[in-house]
Design a protein around this motif. Sequence first.
Motif, PDB file in Angstrom:
ATOM      1  N   LEU A   6       4.854  -0.325 -13.877  1.00 54.91           N
ATOM      2  CA  LEU A   6       5.890   0.535 -13.313  1.00 54.91           C
ATOM      3  C   LEU A   6       5.260   1.632 -12.464  1.00 54.91           C
ATOM      4  CD1 LEU A   6       8.330   0.987 -16.337  1.00 54.91           C
ATOM      5  CD2 LEU A   6       8.708  -0.396 -14.286  1.00 54.91           C
ATOM      6  N   ALA A   7       4.181   2.222 -12.979  1.00 54.85           N
ATOM      7  CA  ALA A   7       3.517   3.298 -12.242  1.00 54.85           C
ATOM      8  C   ALA A   7       3.015   2.813 -10.885  1.00 54.85           C
ATOM      9  CB  ALA A   7       2.362   3.857 -13.067  1.00 54.85           C
ATOM     10  N   ASP A   8       2.419   1.623 -10.859  1.00 56.06           N
ATOM     11  CA  ASP A   8       1.905   1.088  -9.596  1.00 56.06           C
ATOM     12  C   ASP A   8       3.031   0.811  -8.609  1.00 56.06           C
ATOM     13  OD1 ASP A   8      -0.685   1.185 -10.513  1.00 56.06           O
ATOM     14  OD2 ASP A   8      -0.724  -0.913 -11.165  1.00 56.06           O
ATOM     15  N   MET A   9       4.108   0.208  -9.104  1.00 57.96           N
ATOM     16  CA  MET A   9       5.214  -0.147  -8.206  1.00 57.96           C
ATOM     17  C   MET A   9       5.867   1.087  -7.605  1.00 57.96           C
ATOM     18  SD  MET A   9       7.155  -3.419  -9.908  1.00 57.96           S
ATOM     19  CE  MET A   9       7.350  -2.690 -11.540  1.00 57.96           C
ATOM     20  N   PHE A  10       6.166   2.071  -8.425  1.00 59.99           N
ATOM     21  CA  PHE A  10       6.873   3.237  -7.893  1.00 59.99           C
ATOM     22  C   PHE A  10       5.960   4.133  -7.060  1.00 59.99           C
ATOM     23  CE2 PHE A  10       9.901   1.835 -11.083  1.00 59.99           C
ATOM     24  CZ  PHE A  10      11.092   1.961 -10.382  1.00 59.99           C
ATOM     25  N   ALA A  11       4.658   4.114  -7.354  1.00 60.37           N
ATOM     26  CA  ALA A  11       3.716   4.876  -6.525  1.00 60.37           C
ATOM     27  C   ALA A  11       3.571   4.260  -5.143  1.00 60.37           C
ATOM     28  CB  ALA A  11       2.365   4.954  -7.212  1.00 60.37           C
ATOM     29  N   SER A  12       3.838   2.959  -5.028  1.00 66.49           N
ATOM     30  CA  SER A  12       3.659   2.276  -3.748  1.00 66.49           C
ATOM     31  C   SER A  12       4.873   2.386  -2.827  1.00 66.49           C
ATOM     32  CB  SER A  12       3.360   0.789  -3.989  1.00 66.49           C
ATOM     33  OG  SER A  12       4.511   0.107  -4.483  1.00 66.49           O
ATOM     34  N   LEU A  13       5.989   2.879  -3.333  1.00 69.43           N
ATOM     35  CA  LEU A  13       7.210   2.948  -2.528  1.00 69.43           C
ATOM     36  C   LEU A  13       7.101   4.021  -1.450  1.00 69.43           C
ATOM     37  CD1 LEU A  13       9.903   2.640  -5.351  1.00 69.43           C
ATOM     38  CD2 LEU A  13       9.296   0.903  -3.660  1.00 69.43           C
ATOM     39  N   SER A  14       7.528   3.688  -0.238  1.00 63.47           N
ATOM     40  CA  SER A  14       7.529   4.647   0.853  1.00 63.47           C
ATOM     41  C   SER A  14       8.484   4.173   1.933  1.00 63.47           C
ATOM     42  CB  SER A  14       6.120   4.807   1.442  1.00 63.47           C
ATOM     43  OG  SER A  14       5.796   3.695   2.256  1.00 63.47           O
ATOM     44  N   THR A  15       8.761   5.057   2.876  1.00 63.13           N
ATOM     45  CA  THR A  15       9.582   4.686   4.028  1.00 63.13           C
ATOM     46  C   THR A  15       8.746   4.036   5.118  1.00 63.13           C
ATOM     47  OG1 THR A  15       9.293   6.915   4.931  1.00 63.13           O
ATOM     48  CG2 THR A  15      11.273   6.517   3.594  1.00 63.13           C
ATOM     49  N   GLU A  16       7.429   3.966   4.907  1.00 60.61           N
ATOM     50  CA  GLU A  16       6.525   3.456   5.932  1.00 60.61           C
ATOM     51  C   GLU A  16       6.379   1.942   5.907  1.00 60.61           C
ATOM     52  OE1 GLU A  16       5.362   5.554   8.191  1.00 60.61           O
ATOM     53  OE2 GLU A  16       6.461   7.129   7.111  1.00 60.61           O
ATOM     54  N   GLN A  17       6.577   1.338   4.744  1.00 64.76           N
ATOM     55  CA  GLN A  17       6.413  -0.108   4.642  1.00 64.76           C
ATOM     56  C   GLN A  17       7.430  -0.687   3.669  1.00 64.76           C
ATOM     57  OE1 GLN A  17       2.400  -0.696   3.292  1.00 64.76           O
ATOM     58  NE2 GLN A  17       2.741   0.190   1.276  1.00 64.76           N
ATOM     59  N   PRO A  18       7.906  -1.907   3.912  1.00 66.17           N
ATOM     60  CA  PRO A  18       8.897  -2.530   3.028  1.00 66.17           C
ATOM     61  C   PRO A  18       8.288  -2.926   1.692  1.00 66.17           C
ATOM     62  CG  PRO A  18       8.274  -4.030   4.786  1.00 66.17           C
ATOM     63  CD  PRO A  18       7.610  -2.728   5.086  1.00 66.17           C
ATOM     64  N   PHE A  19       9.153  -3.144   0.726  1.00 65.40           N
ATOM     65  CA  PHE A  19       8.732  -3.487  -0.633  1.00 65.40           C
ATOM     66  C   PHE A  19       9.559  -4.664  -1.118  1.00 65.40           C
ATOM     67  CE2 PHE A  19       9.284  -3.136  -5.257  1.00 65.40           C
ATOM     68  CZ  PHE A  19       7.964  -3.054  -5.688  1.00 65.40           C
ATOM     69  N   THR A  20       8.908  -5.620  -1.771  1.00 65.09           N
ATOM     70  CA  THR A  20       9.600  -6.767  -2.349  1.00 65.09           C
ATOM     71  C   THR A  20       9.597  -6.640  -3.867  1.00 65.09           C
ATOM     72  OG1 THR A  20       9.038  -8.247  -0.517  1.00 65.09           O
ATOM     73  CG2 THR A  20       9.589  -9.274  -2.627  1.00 65.09           C
ATOM     74  N   LEU A  41      15.845   6.449  -5.780  1.00 60.29           N
ATOM     75  CA  LEU A  41      15.563   7.797  -6.264  1.00 60.29           C
ATOM     76  C   LEU A  41      14.104   8.169  -6.017  1.00 60.29           C
ATOM     77  CD1 LEU A  41      16.194  10.412  -7.707  1.00 60.29           C
ATOM     78  CD2 LEU A  41      15.916   9.215  -9.895  1.00 60.29           C
ATOM     79  N   GLN A  42      13.193   7.242  -6.232  1.00 64.89           N
ATOM     80  CA  GLN A  42      11.779   7.543  -5.979  1.00 64.89           C
ATOM     81  C   GLN A  42      11.553   7.903  -4.517  1.00 64.89           C
ATOM     82  OE1 GLN A  42       9.060   7.533  -8.417  1.00 64.89           O
ATOM     83  NE2 GLN A  42       8.419   8.791  -6.667  1.00 64.89           N
ATOM     84  N   ILE A  43      12.241   7.201  -3.608  1.00 65.61           N
ATOM     85  CA  ILE A  43      12.146   7.538  -2.186  1.00 65.61           C
ATOM     86  C   ILE A  43      12.652   8.957  -1.942  1.00 65.61           C
ATOM     87  CG2 ILE A  43      13.065   7.000   0.096  1.00 65.61           C
ATOM     88  CD1 ILE A  43      10.914   5.046  -0.797  1.00 65.61           C
ATOM     89  N   ALA A  44      13.743   9.338  -2.612  1.00 64.37           N
ATOM     90  CA  ALA A  44      14.279  10.697  -2.468  1.00 64.37           C
ATOM     91  C   ALA A  44      13.295  11.730  -3.010  1.00 64.37           C
ATOM     92  CB  ALA A  44      15.619  10.810  -3.190  1.00 64.37           C
ATOM     93  N   LEU A  45      12.682  11.435  -4.153  1.00 64.36           N
ATOM     94  CA  LEU A  45      11.708  12.369  -4.729  1.00 64.36           C
ATOM     95  C   LEU A  45      10.506  12.532  -3.818  1.00 64.36           C
ATOM     96  CD1 LEU A  45      11.723  11.300  -8.509  1.00 64.36           C
ATOM     97  CD2 LEU A  45      13.025  13.121  -7.398  1.00 64.36           C
TER      98      LEU A  45
END
Length: 260
Positions: A6-20, A41-45
């Motif tokens: 979970l930590a890896d997935m949510f740390a990788s989220l950004s508006t710069e690149q898509p996520f699957t 929510l992670q994107i908002a944070l």
Amino acid sequence: MDKPTLADMFASLSTEQPFTPPEHWRQGRTAYGGFSSAMALQIALNHLSEERPPLKAAQIAFIGPVTEQVSFDVSTLRQGKSATQVAVDACVDQAIVLRAGFTFAHPRESHIQHHYIACPEVKSPEHYAAIPKHLPVPNFFKNFDIRLVSQSMFFSGAERPELLAWVHLEGLNEISPEVALLLIGDCLPPASTVCFKDLAPISSMNWTVDFSQPAQHSEWYLVRSFSLDASGGYSYQTMQVWNQHSELVLSGTQTVAIFA
């Protein structure tokens, strides 16, 4: 290959690149609604500063399947003295598949206090058996340790449309407690499925969530959903989450499309 944490997935989220979203967080062809909401929510944070107010409310519309190469767009709608509102869109192939609005608000002094949503009187999680993993459930459901407290199982043809369960998820304490609550809060099947006599499709259409206090981690959460009304192929349900100290940490409502 090991599953991403979970930590890896949510740390990788950004508006710069898509996520699957990975397969083990899918519900059919789409990502599980709580996971999709938590991603938004992670994107908002990420968009806000660390001095942001606590999360107070969220309004989430599930518009289409959250499948592959999900991109995110975020904007601040308003930043006031006590409250900040942020909007997040999730898109697949340039089409919006989820739209979320988050309200962050500082607590303020008030002489008005009341608490009318009492925590159900239940035993501790170890007194209840875990739901078997071999049941015909979506992939995401197998991530959770769920101890059913209510008497009726989903798809059992019961009369009372209620689900109540203790829920635990490994790795929650490695992500934001607010993100963790969204990940937990929608994990049970819609309460109306208790009344189904056979397996049938369901689809959450929206989710309105309120946070009664600043989010903190809990080892176990008591999760309840109750369908107040069902007709015309839709059900309307309320949802609550309490921590291990019997404190209400999340309440919400949801409209669900049912095909039974």
